[in-house]
Design a protein around this motif. Sequence first.
Motif, short mmCIF file in Angstrom:
data_model
loop_
_atom_site.label_atom_id
_atom_site.label_comp_id
_atom_site.label_asym_id
_atom_site.label_seq_id
_atom_site.Cartn_x
_atom_site.Cartn_y
_atom_site.Cartn_z
N ALA A 64 0.83 -1.20 0.00
CA ALA A 64 0.00 0.00 0.00
C ALA A 64 0.87 1.26 0.00
O ALA A 64 0.57 2.22 -0.71
CB ALA A 64 -0.93 0.00 1.20
N LEU A 65 1.94 1.26 0.77
CA LEU A 65 2.84 2.41 0.79
C LEU A 65 3.53 2.61 -0.56
O LEU A 65 3.68 3.75 -1.02
CB LEU A 65 3.90 2.23 1.88
N VAL A 66 3.91 1.53 -1.21
CA VAL A 66 4.51 1.64 -2.54
C VAL A 66 3.49 2.20 -3.52
O VAL A 66 3.81 3.07 -4.34
CB VAL A 66 5.05 0.27 -3.00
N GLY A 67 2.25 1.72 -3.43
CA GLY A 67 1.20 2.23 -4.31
C GLY A 67 0.94 3.71 -4.11
O GLY A 67 0.76 4.45 -5.08
N VAL A 68 0.94 4.16 -2.87
CA VAL A 68 0.74 5.58 -2.59
C VAL A 68 1.90 6.39 -3.14
O VAL A 68 1.71 7.48 -3.69
CB VAL A 68 0.56 5.81 -1.07
N GLY A 69 3.10 5.87 -3.02
CA GLY A 69 4.27 6.57 -3.57
C GLY A 69 4.22 6.69 -5.07
O GLY A 69 4.50 7.75 -5.64
N VAL A 70 3.83 5.60 -5.74
CA VAL A 70 3.70 5.63 -7.21
C VAL A 70 2.62 6.62 -7.62
O VAL A 70 2.79 7.40 -8.57
CB VAL A 70 3.41 4.22 -7.75
N GLN A 71 1.50 6.61 -6.90
CA GLN A 71 0.41 7.54 -7.21
C GLN A 71 0.86 8.99 -7.05
O GLN A 71 0.51 9.85 -7.86
CB GLN A 71 -0.79 7.26 -6.30
N ALA A 72 1.64 9.27 -6.01
CA ALA A 72 2.13 10.63 -5.78
C ALA A 72 3.03 11.09 -6.93
O ALA A 72 2.91 12.22 -7.41
CB ALA A 72 2.88 10.70 -4.45
N VAL A 73 3.91 10.21 -7.39
CA VAL A 73 4.81 10.57 -8.49
C VAL A 73 4.01 10.81 -9.77
O VAL A 73 4.27 11.77 -10.50
CB VAL A 73 5.87 9.46 -8.70
N LEU A 74 3.04 9.95 -10.04
CA LEU A 74 2.21 10.13 -11.24
C LEU A 74 1.38 11.41 -11.16
O LEU A 74 1.21 12.11 -12.17
CB LEU A 74 1.30 8.92 -11.44
N ASN A 75 0.88 11.75 -9.98
CA ASN A 75 0.12 12.99 -9.82
C ASN A 75 1.00 14.21 -10.06
O ASN A 75 0.56 15.18 -10.68
CB ASN A 75 -0.51 13.06 -8.43
N LEU A 76 2.23 14.17 -9.57
CA LEU A 76 3.15 15.29 -9.80
C LEU A 76 3.46 15.43 -11.29
O LEU A 76 3.49 16.55 -11.82
CB LEU A 76 4.44 15.09 -9.01
#
Length: 56
Positions: A17-29
Amino acid sequence: MTTPSVKAQMPKSVMLALVGVGVQAVLNLAAGGLLSAVVNDAADHGRDKGPGCSGS
């Protein structure tokens, strides 16, 4: 109390879940930067209105 030699481990599902949140943050940026660049380019060329809007 826990003994200092016992190391707590994060469950695999929490780590995923933490990895998924990190990937989502990078894609949002990245998406935000791309959208900002497109809007700034349109504004620089006098196209302030969105697609489908009339010029009047």
